[in-house]
Motif scaffolding. Structure first.
Motif, PDB file in Angstrom:
ATOM      1  N   ASN A 124       1.422  -1.397   0.087  1.00  0.00           N
ATOM      2  CA  ASN A 124       0.376  -0.191   0.044  1.00  0.00           C
ATOM      3  C   ASN A 124       1.320   1.238  -0.096  1.00  0.00           C
ATOM      4  O   ASN A 124       2.193   1.186   0.475  1.00  0.00           O
ATOM      5  CB  ASN A 124      -0.941   0.413   1.377  1.00  0.00           C
ATOM      6  N   GLN A 125       0.294   2.304  -0.142  1.00  0.00           N
ATOM      7  CA  GLN A 125       1.204   3.504  -0.132  1.00  0.00           C
ATOM      8  C   GLN A 125       0.218   4.387   0.742  1.00  0.00           C
ATOM      9  O   GLN A 125      -0.154   3.957   1.614  1.00  0.00           O
ATOM     10  CB  GLN A 125       0.719   4.615  -2.015  1.00  0.00           C
ATOM     11  N   TYR A 126       2.035   4.943   1.714  1.00  0.00           N
ATOM     12  CA  TYR A 126       1.508   5.602   3.200  1.00  0.00           C
ATOM     13  C   TYR A 126       2.138   7.132   2.512  1.00  0.00           C
ATOM     14  O   TYR A 126       3.216   6.959   2.282  1.00  0.00           O
ATOM     15  CB  TYR A 126       1.815   4.132   3.522  1.00  0.00           C
ATOM     16  N   GLN A 127       1.920   8.028   3.683  1.00  0.00           N
ATOM     17  CA  GLN A 127       2.498   9.355   3.669  1.00  0.00           C
ATOM     18  C   GLN A 127       2.136   9.088   5.542  1.00  0.00           C
ATOM     19  O   GLN A 127       1.319   9.183   6.138  1.00  0.00           O
ATOM     20  CB  GLN A 127       1.119  10.359   3.423  1.00  0.00           C
ATOM     21  N   LEU A 128       3.425   9.952   5.710  1.00  0.00           N
ATOM     22  CA  LEU A 128       4.460   9.760   6.826  1.00  0.00           C
ATOM     23  C   LEU A 128       4.472  11.294   7.385  1.00  0.00           C
ATOM     24  O   LEU A 128       5.040  12.032   6.407  1.00  0.00           O
ATOM     25  CB  LEU A 128       5.476   8.979   7.263  1.00  0.00           C
ATOM     26  N   ILE A 129       4.133  11.681   8.000  1.00  0.00           N
ATOM     27  CA  ILE A 129       3.966  13.518   8.450  1.00  0.00           C
ATOM     28  C   ILE A 129       5.117  13.711   9.749  1.00  0.00           C
ATOM     29  O   ILE A 129       3.906  13.081  10.836  1.00  0.00           O
ATOM     30  CB  ILE A 129       3.089  14.394   7.844  1.00  0.00           C
ATOM     31  N   VAL A 130       6.330  14.314   9.813  1.00  0.00           N
ATOM     32  CA  VAL A 130       6.783  14.025  10.953  1.00  0.00           C
ATOM     33  C   VAL A 130       6.766  16.275  11.470  1.00  0.00           C
ATOM     34  O   VAL A 130       7.351  16.296  10.607  1.00  0.00           O
ATOM     35  CB  VAL A 130       7.404  13.462  11.195  1.00  0.00           C
ATOM     36  N   ILE A 131       6.872  16.127  12.733  1.00  0.00           N
ATOM     37  CA  ILE A 131       7.240  17.581  13.250  1.00  0.00           C
ATOM     38  C   ILE A 131       8.532  16.568  14.402  1.00  0.00           C
ATOM     39  O   ILE A 131       8.164  16.494  14.969  1.00  0.00           O
ATOM     40  CB  ILE A 131       6.002  18.413  13.670  1.00  0.00           C
ATOM     41  N   LEU A 132       9.369  17.870  13.916  1.00  0.00           N
ATOM     42  CA  LEU A 132      10.824  17.696  14.567  1.00  0.00           C
ATOM     43  C   LEU A 132      10.680  18.956  15.247  1.00  0.00           C
ATOM     44  O   LEU A 132      10.432  20.645  14.702  1.00  0.00           O
ATOM     45  CB  LEU A 132      12.232  17.576  13.780  1.00  0.00           C
ATOM     46  N   SER A 133      11.635  18.702  16.838  1.00  0.00           N
ATOM     47  CA  SER A 133      11.992  20.124  17.297  1.00  0.00           C
ATOM     48  C   SER A 133      12.960  21.222  16.459  1.00  0.00           C
ATOM     49  O   SER A 133      13.678  20.598  16.279  1.00  0.00           O
ATOM     50  CB  SER A 133      12.384  19.347  18.912  1.00  0.00           C
ATOM     51  N   PRO A 134      12.747  22.723  16.291  1.00  0.00           N
ATOM     52  CA  PRO A 134      13.815  23.129  15.392  1.00  0.00           C
ATOM     53  C   PRO A 134      14.616  23.387  16.813  1.00  0.00           C
ATOM     54  O   PRO A 134      15.679  23.793  16.813  1.00  0.00           O
ATOM     55  CB  PRO A 134      13.081  24.670  16.261  1.00  0.00           C
TER      56      PRO A 134
ATOM     57  N   SER B  53       1.518  -3.726   5.401  1.00  0.00           N
ATOM     58  CA  SER B  53       1.126  -3.212   5.644  1.00  0.00           C
ATOM     59  C   SER B  53       0.923  -3.432   7.176  1.00  0.00           C
ATOM     60  O   SER B  53       0.945  -2.457   8.608  1.00  0.00           O
ATOM     61  CB  SER B  53      -0.330  -3.476   6.012  1.00  0.00           C
ATOM     62  N   ASP B  54       2.664  -3.908   7.271  1.00  0.00           N
ATOM     63  CA  ASP B  54       3.171  -3.996   8.776  1.00  0.00           C
ATOM     64  C   ASP B  54       4.174  -2.506   8.650  1.00  0.00           C
ATOM     65  O   ASP B  54       4.304  -2.304  10.723  1.00  0.00           O
ATOM     66  CB  ASP B  54       3.648  -5.421   9.494  1.00  0.00           C
ATOM     67  N   LEU B  55       5.047  -2.227   8.385  1.00  0.00           N
ATOM     68  CA  LEU B  55       5.830  -1.152   7.957  1.00  0.00           C
ATOM     69  C   LEU B  55       5.404  -0.153   9.298  1.00  0.00           C
ATOM     70  O   LEU B  55       6.053   0.577  10.046  1.00  0.00           O
ATOM     71  CB  LEU B  55       6.417  -1.415   7.183  1.00  0.00           C
ATOM     72  N   PRO B  56       3.871   0.623   9.234  1.00  0.00           N
ATOM     73  CA  PRO B  56       3.764   2.057   9.133  1.00  0.00           C
ATOM     74  C   PRO B  56       4.061   1.818  10.922  1.00  0.00           C
ATOM     75  O   PRO B  56       4.113   2.310  11.573  1.00  0.00           O
ATOM     76  CB  PRO B  56       2.356   2.066   8.554  1.00  0.00           C
TER      77      PRO B  56
ATOM     78  N   VAL C 252       7.790  17.821   7.811  1.00  0.00           N
ATOM     79  CA  VAL C 252       8.736  16.845   6.844  1.00  0.00           C
ATOM     80  C   VAL C 252       7.923  15.579   6.471  1.00  0.00           C
ATOM     81  O   VAL C 252       7.615  15.218   7.331  1.00  0.00           O
ATOM     82  CB  VAL C 252      10.056  16.075   7.772  1.00  0.00           C
ATOM     83  N   LYS C 253       7.065  15.417   5.417  1.00  0.00           N
ATOM     84  CA  LYS C 253       6.754  14.532   4.865  1.00  0.00           C
ATOM     85  C   LYS C 253       7.603  13.295   4.181  1.00  0.00           C
ATOM     86  O   LYS C 253       8.225  13.758   2.428  1.00  0.00           O
ATOM     87  CB  LYS C 253       5.745  15.361   4.109  1.00  0.00           C
ATOM     88  N   TYR C 254       7.073  12.611   4.259  1.00  0.00           N
ATOM     89  CA  TYR C 254       7.858  11.227   3.480  1.00  0.00           C
ATOM     90  C   TYR C 254       5.882  10.657   2.750  1.00  0.00           C
ATOM     91  O   TYR C 254       5.203  10.385   3.884  1.00  0.00           O
ATOM     92  CB  TYR C 254       8.067   9.866   4.356  1.00  0.00           C
ATOM     93  N   THR C 255       6.499   9.664   1.445  1.00  0.00           N
ATOM     94  CA  THR C 255       4.972   9.082   0.881  1.00  0.00           C
ATOM     95  C   THR C 255       6.249   7.684   0.206  1.00  0.00           C
ATOM     96  O   THR C 255       7.333   7.660  -0.163  1.00  0.00           O
ATOM     97  CB  THR C 255       5.777   9.745  -0.683  1.00  0.00           C
TER      98      THR C 255
ATOM     99  N   VAL D 251      -0.629   7.297   6.903  1.00  0.00           N
ATOM    100  CA  VAL D 251      -1.916   7.150   6.132  1.00  0.00           C
ATOM    101  C   VAL D 251      -1.662   6.824   5.482  1.00  0.00           C
ATOM    102  O   VAL D 251      -0.989   7.091   4.781  1.00  0.00           O
ATOM    103  CB  VAL D 251      -3.210   8.759   6.156  1.00  0.00           C
ATOM    104  N   ARG D 252      -2.509   5.883   5.295  1.00  0.00           N
ATOM    105  CA  ARG D 252      -2.946   5.098   4.177  1.00  0.00           C
ATOM    106  C   ARG D 252      -3.322   6.108   3.136  1.00  0.00           C
ATOM    107  O   ARG D 252      -4.375   6.460   3.080  1.00  0.00           O
ATOM    108  CB  ARG D 252      -3.458   3.646   4.259  1.00  0.00           C
ATOM    109  N   ILE D 253      -2.770   5.741   1.848  1.00  0.00           N
ATOM    110  CA  ILE D 253      -3.629   7.317   0.807  1.00  0.00           C
ATOM    111  C   ILE D 253      -3.924   6.112  -0.966  1.00  0.00           C
ATOM    112  O   ILE D 253      -3.484   5.267  -1.121  1.00  0.00           O
ATOM    113  CB  ILE D 253      -2.902   8.102   0.054  1.00  0.00           C
ATOM    114  N   GLY D 254      -4.918   6.430  -1.350  1.00  0.00           N
ATOM    115  CA  GLY D 254      -5.517   5.983  -2.528  1.00  0.00           C
ATOM    116  C   GLY D 254      -6.254   4.127  -2.296  1.00  0.00           C
ATOM    117  O   GLY D 254      -5.685   3.552  -2.990  1.00  0.00           O
TER     118      GLY D 254
END
Length: 96
Positions: free
Chosen positions: A3-13, A70-73, A62-65, A92-95
Motif C-alpha cells: 500500500n502507499q502511505y504518507q508519514l508527516i513528522v514534526i521535529l523539534s527546532p 501493512s506492517d511497516l507503519p 517533513v513529509k515522506y511518501t 496515513v494510507r493513501i490511494g
C-alpha cells in the motif's frame, strides 16, 4: 499486498539544522530498509504550531511518501514514539 502511505513528522527546532538533517536521514533510512519504495521526501520547513507541544511553538515538518507492506507503519510509529526530538507524527494510507 503493498500500500502507499504518507508519514508527516514534526521535529523539534531545538535540534538545530544539523540535528534535524540527521534525524530526517535516519527516519528515511528506517523507511528505506523495509519499504518497497520511497516515492518522495518533502521538507516543508519550520511552521508555527496550532498549540504548544513540549513547550515548543514551532516545529520542522517533513513529509515522506512510500510504498510498503501493512506492517511497516506500526514499526515506524513504534520507533518515532521513542525518538527524542520528534514532537508529533502521523502515518496515513493513501490511494484506496
Amino acid at each position: 499486498m503493498a500500500n502507499q502511505y504518507q508519514l508527516i513528522v514534526i521535529l523539534s527546532p531545538e535540534l538545530g539544522e544539523e540535528g534535524i538533517n540527521n534525524l530526517s536521514e535516519s527516519i528515511k533510512a528506517k523507511i528505506e530498509a523495509s519499504a518497497v519504495s520511497v516515492d518522495a521526501i518533502d521538507s516543508m520547513g519550520k511552521k508555527t504550531l496550532a498549540y504548544e507541544i513540549a513547550d515548543q511553538t514551532e516545529g520542522f515538518y517533513v513529509k515522506y511518501t512510500f510504498t510498503s507492506e501493512s506492517d511497516l507503519p506500526k514499526e515506524i510509529e513504534r520507533v518515532l514514539k521513542i525518538t527524542e526530538g520528534v514532537l508529533r507524527y502521523i502515518v496515513v494510507r493513501i490511494g484506496e
